[in-house]
Enzyme design. Structure first.
Site, PDB file in Angstrom:
ATOM      1  N   HIS A  58     -29.398 -45.048 -68.265  1.00 39.88           N
ATOM      2  CA  HIS A  58     -28.601 -45.408 -67.422  1.00 39.88           C
ATOM      3  C   HIS A  58     -27.420 -44.322 -67.913  1.00 39.88           C
ATOM      4  O   HIS A  58     -27.026 -44.988 -69.365  1.00 39.88           O
ATOM      5  CB  HIS A  58     -28.076 -46.863 -67.148  1.00 39.88           C
ATOM      6  CG  HIS A  58     -27.174 -47.242 -66.212  1.00 39.88           C
ATOM      7  ND1 HIS A  58     -26.423 -46.773 -66.250  1.00 39.88           N
ATOM      8  CD2 HIS A  58     -27.817 -47.515 -64.790  1.00 39.88           C
ATOM      9  CE1 HIS A  58     -24.771 -46.784 -64.760  1.00 39.88           C
ATOM     10  NE2 HIS A  58     -26.475 -47.354 -64.041  1.00 39.88           N
ATOM     11  N   ARG A  87     -18.779 -46.552 -60.614  1.00 40.32           N
ATOM     12  CA  ARG A  87     -17.785 -45.405 -60.431  1.00 40.32           C
ATOM     13  C   ARG A  87     -17.879 -45.116 -58.852  1.00 40.32           C
ATOM     14  O   ARG A  87     -17.034 -44.295 -58.300  1.00 40.32           O
ATOM     15  CB  ARG A  87     -19.281 -44.003 -61.268  1.00 40.32           C
ATOM     16  CG  ARG A  87     -18.753 -44.033 -62.367  1.00 40.32           C
ATOM     17  CD  ARG A  87     -19.627 -43.452 -63.604  1.00 40.32           C
ATOM     18  NE  ARG A  87     -21.128 -43.988 -63.515  1.00 40.32           N
ATOM     19  CZ  ARG A  87     -22.681 -43.937 -62.919  1.00 40.32           C
ATOM     20  NH1 ARG A  87     -22.979 -42.394 -62.916  1.00 40.32           N
ATOM     21  NH2 ARG A  87     -23.465 -44.384 -62.942  1.00 40.32           N
TER      22      ARG A  87
END
Length: 538
Positions: A318, A338
């Site tokens: 990740h 994000r």
């Protein structure tokens, strides 16, 4: 809070913020992505992989740490076990107490099967509980399972098993409805319509969430359903070998009580492996976002029994694991941050990758900035880049962070880092096991009466997974495995129990000249440091 050097870098981030918000970093072309991955992604470092010398994947590559366990020493090798002394006798034995195992148990129980869950920690202690950002499903009018399929197939580098991915996306809307009816508190508009957002690599807003603790909310609901149904759960008990019958069919497992050290024999008409991932093997020395019990146990158990693995050489890192302070090093900073608008920037405050590229691409880009480009931020214990979180409030308004990602906000505020006013340092963390056990469409394997669901499965996502598809696959394939195993158990007669496959594999190891003292499955990570103690007696 931050060091003087980090604060100096933050000023550069703040200075460039307006320009980064005005013009988003462009998406990469396919060739650019391939070049970036081949040069910087951990899956492309040959010396970190070894070749399997025995078993169904003989001749194939896998991470060195995994190969050591697959070719390791069985925990029953020196035991004298009486397989006729049955401790548990059930229709369906579910090994693993996360989301996939719980979903499977619920559905098998619904068919009237006698179900037992065995889990080496507690029910719910799993990666499912730790998932944050959301669960994908194409259930809005501007979306479709076909579009979801295209996003996931491309995001997985066109390596997913088509029939498995087709089932994942086709059953997605039904999975959301099932969870909603069980009581999962999804984020909704006042009208009751579910709120959905984008994730990396998605072309539609199909991410359903419960703030930023989606996995915990789903696991809470599944755990309650398991307990309310009276399904038997045996905590702190690990499966250390599969048991087959004399016809070569799955027939149970050898269990180890983690507290007492007692060995137990479970006989079952069908067995479901739902043991999760492998992050706690810390491949290549990476930190991990994974739960304490994620040590690839299921892969080891089935491999010795002769079930092949699919894509064992690919892992997901990740891109945004917490890189500071050290107390939360490796903890997940959900992709939802994000999706809400946070922008990645290097030590000079410059953007270097679109924040919603697929996870493997963003991870590779971050590693590039921190290594060959020398554009990482020195945290005192390593290098990182900035995730510019104040942008979220500038775009979506004050209060968005506390409302939409409250757990993330609290995690950082505990260390006097306010995401609303300061960016946070991030670096890739070992997150997901893309490869795993090869299954058929119904969750079965090449061994009759043996099923697999959840992160232990390989092939659903290909060589990279999109955000939110893991919570979806534990529900879709967990439910499917439970239904199929439960139905199959009604027509199964178990023959005499046998561990001959274990001893046969041991002979294969000896024949290949492999002498390994590492016991497998590992069960729990080994963090204790060896300390040399000198005798100072006079």
């Amino acid at each position: 809070m931050y060091t003087t050097e980090m604060l100096a870098s933050i000023r550069k981030v703040e200075h460039s913020r307006d320009s980064r918000m005005a013009e988003q970093f462009p998406r990469l072309e396919a060739k650019e992505k391939e070049d970036l991955l081949s040069r910087y992604h951990p899956d492309f470092i040959p010396e970190k992989f070894a070749t399997l010398q025995v078993g169904p994947n003989k001749g194939e590559k896998a991470p060195t740490e995994l190969v050591t366990l697959l070719e390791g020493r069985s925990r029953i090798r020196d035991l004298s076990l009486n397989l006729s002394n049955i401790d548990y006798d059930v229709d369906v034995l579910v090994i693993g107490g996360g989301g996939a195992g719980a979903s499977a148990a619920i559905e098998a129980h619904g068919l009237g099967a006698n179900v037992k869950i065995v889990t080496k920690l507690r029910l719910g202690d799993a990666n499912s509980m730790m998932a944050e950002g959301g669960i994908q499903a194409a259930d809005k009018e501007n979306d479709s399972p076909a579009q979801h399929y295209l996003d996931a197939f491309g995001g997985g580098h066109y390596a997913a098993q088509p029939e498995l991915l087709r089932k994942l996306v086709a059953d997605g809307p039904g999975a959301i409805s099932w969870l909603n009816n069980l009581g999962v508190m999804f984020d909704k508009e006042p009208s009751g319509r579910m709120i959905t957002t984008h994730g990396g690599g998605t072309s539609r807003k199909r991410m359903h969430a419960c703030a930023d603790y989606t996995g915990a909310e789903i696991m809470r609901t599944l755990r309650d359903e398991v307990l309310n149904r009276g399904i038997k759960v045996v905590d702190f008990t690990a499966a250390i070998e599969l048991i087959l019958d004399t016809e070569g069919k799955a027939a149970g497992a050898v269990l180890l009580n983690m507290e007492t050290g007692q060995h137990l024999i479970a006989r079952a008409k069908t067995v479901i492996i739902a043991t999760g991932g492998a992050g706690r093997l810390h491949y290549q020395g990476f930190p991990t976002s994974n739960h304490y019990g994620a040590t690839a146990d299921g892969l080891v158990l089935v491999y010795r029994a002769g079930v092949p693995l699919l894509y064992p050489d690919t892992l997901q890192y990740h891109p945004t694991g917490a890189a500071y302070p050290t107390q939360i090093f490796g903890c997940l900073v959900t992709e939802k941050v994000r999706a809400l608008g946070a922008i990645l920037a290097n030590s000079e405050g410059k953007p270097f990758v679109h924040p919603l590229e697929t996870r493997d691409v963003v991870s590779a880009a971050i590693i590039r900035e921190c290594t060959t480009q020398n554009m990482g931020v020195d945290t005192g214990s390593g290098s990182a880049v900035w995730l510019d979180t104040p942008v979220i409030e500038m775009i979506k308004g004050n209060g968005t962070i506390e409302k939409s990602i409250p757990a993330m906000f609290r995690m950082f505020i505990n260390y006097n880092i306010d995401m609303r006013s300061h960016p946070i340092p991030v670096y890739p963390t070992l997150h997901y096991q893309n490869g795993g056990i090869k299954i058929n469409l119904d969750g079965s394997t090449c061994i009759e009466n043996l099923y697999v669901a959840g992160e232990a499965v390989g092939g659903i996502h290909g060589r990279n997974r999109l955000m939110g598809n893991s919570l979806l696959d534990i529900i879709v394939f967990g439910r499917s495995a439970g239904l199929n195993a439960g139905a199959k158990s009604k027509s199964v007669d178990v023959s005499a129990l046998s561990l001959d496959h274990v001893y046969k594999f041991e002979k294969e190891l000896q024949g290949a000249g492999i002498v390994c003292d590492t016991q497998s499955p590992l069960l729990l990570p080994q963090y204790a440091r060896e300390v040399s103690v000198k005798n100072h007696a006079n």
